[in-house]
Write an enzyme that holds these catalytic residues in place. Sequence first.
Site, PDB file in Angstrom:
ATOM      1  N   ASP A 112      16.513   3.321   1.069  1.00 19.30           N
ATOM      2  CA  ASP A 112      17.586   3.978   0.337  1.00 19.30           C
ATOM      3  C   ASP A 112      17.011   4.666  -0.910  1.00 19.30           C
ATOM      4  O   ASP A 112      16.793   3.986  -1.897  1.00 19.30           O
ATOM      5  CB  ASP A 112      18.701   3.008  -0.020  1.00 19.30           C
ATOM      6  CG  ASP A 112      18.204   1.652  -0.534  1.00 19.30           C
ATOM      7  OD1 ASP A 112      17.019   1.305  -0.341  1.00 19.30           O
ATOM      8  OD2 ASP A 112      19.022   0.939  -1.133  1.00 19.30           O
ATOM      9  N   GLU A 129       7.034  -1.807  -7.712  1.00 14.35           N
ATOM     10  CA  GLU A 129       7.634  -1.804  -6.385  1.00 14.35           C
ATOM     11  C   GLU A 129       7.105  -0.655  -5.526  1.00 14.35           C
ATOM     12  O   GLU A 129       7.102  -0.742  -4.294  1.00 14.35           O
ATOM     13  CB  GLU A 129       9.158  -1.707  -6.477  1.00 14.35           C
ATOM     14  CG  GLU A 129       9.641  -0.447  -7.169  1.00 14.35           C
ATOM     15  CD  GLU A 129      11.145  -0.248  -7.055  1.00 14.35           C
ATOM     16  OE1 GLU A 129      11.781  -0.929  -6.229  1.00 14.35           O
ATOM     17  OE2 GLU A 129      11.680   0.593  -7.797  1.00 14.35           O
TER      18      GLU A 129
END
Length: 522
Positions: A283, A453
Amino acid sequence: CLCIQMAKLYQDDKQFVDMPLSIAPEQVLQIFTELARDHNHSIPREQLQVFVQELFQAKGQELQPWTPADWKDSPQFLQKISDAKLRVWAGQLHQLWKKLGKKMKPEVLSHPERFSLIYSEHPFIVPRGRFVEFYYWDSYWVMEGLLLSEMAETVKGMLQNFLDLVKTYGHVPNGGRVYYLQRSQPPLLTLMMDCYLTPTNDTTFLQENIEMLALELDFWTKNTTVSVSLEGKNYLLNRYYVPYGGPRPESYNKDAELADTLPEGDRDPLWGELKAGAKSGWDFSSHWLIGGPNPNSLSGIRTSKLVPLDLNAFLWNDSQATKYRTLRAQRLAALNAVLWDEETGNKKKNQEFYPSNLAPLWAGCFSDPGVPDKALKYLEDSQILTYQYGIPTSLLKTGQQWDFPNAWAPLQDLVIRGKEAPLPRAQEVAFQLAQNWIRTNFDVYSQKSAMYEKYDISNGGQPGGGGEYEVQESFGWTNGVVLMLLDRYGDRLTSGAQLAFLEPHCLAATLLPSLLYSLLSR
């Protein structure tokens, strides 16, 4: 909630929906109703701020730090790392598990109506940053790292939390919040159980929970299966699909503003597609935009209209129990027929590269010895192995976080590990890709004392960007993948080596068998 989110009291919509209530929800609702009446249903922003400050607690108050009881100073894998700097770094990453450990306060169990957090009995490891709860597919790579740190009891507790969720809800939600219950994430629960069993051989735990693993597979089979017709035959495959409209609570304003660009009748379908994109874990990405009426805008997202190769590979791997052998064979036949092309590795002729295209090899789906030759030209044309700081998430620069120039740790694993490489030269390519990723992570950590991340690989390797929020630090699955690579290649990896630049002419000799599978079918 809607009124508070529309007031934009917080830069991040997730902030408010994660805040616990200080009193019972009926009381909060009564006070809000009176406040709205007193201001003719147009409450000033300042009054809303006072309302929230008085009746809500700060985000994260329902969690407390937790140091895993099975954490130890010097796990064995550290001794396998030859480079002294990398060994010290690995030890620091091992230390991070203590900072990422969380457990729930008793109030979450005794007063669940006051929390968006879903109660879990056992402590767990979080990604960190804005993500203070556990996440489904992140946890697979976290568990791989924890097992290298010899923290099997922590992994068992996290697994039990997921199994309890399946027992209660029929599936593992996207993450540990009630607003995630409408969607899941890539189904890796069976693989988590498998990675736990490898070092522990805890077959009793497996026997006690095999029905929950089957129940989760049934959830995906019943709720995401579509029939694909090809050359007179029908094949059953799976897609990411969420049958619920409305904006995502944790991204309310972004979803509402995006929907404002569309006719009213198109808004609920858009929100369902956005949730399906979040369900995929990607996403968001061009992955879900290509082929639509507006491939350059998120308003054109069409996640549920596509049949993703990675999801079907994950579910193929999930189908190994005896009662699912027929389903597994059918899925393999469908993968071969629908998602594979002898010339390009792609049935529907989507010519874009995504590392998830290689998921069938990571999942062990195929053993055709002729596949490497078919993949060679694709890899040469895409020039994927010429990237020096990591494997890009795509070659399209859209501003979405799951596109170029970002690289993500789990996708490096999909490409590097794949099926076990039988040829020495092929193993060398795997090592060189691992060296690139380790060097990027190590260099950024050396500069910033943090793991991230995602990484921007376009400019020497830096923290990534794009998407709906700022890049997050710590970061659970990034740590896990780095530890996996240091364990696998630690006797050869170096902290100061030149980054590997794989020229196309050498690919024929060094092609990694895990790069056997090609483009994602649509």
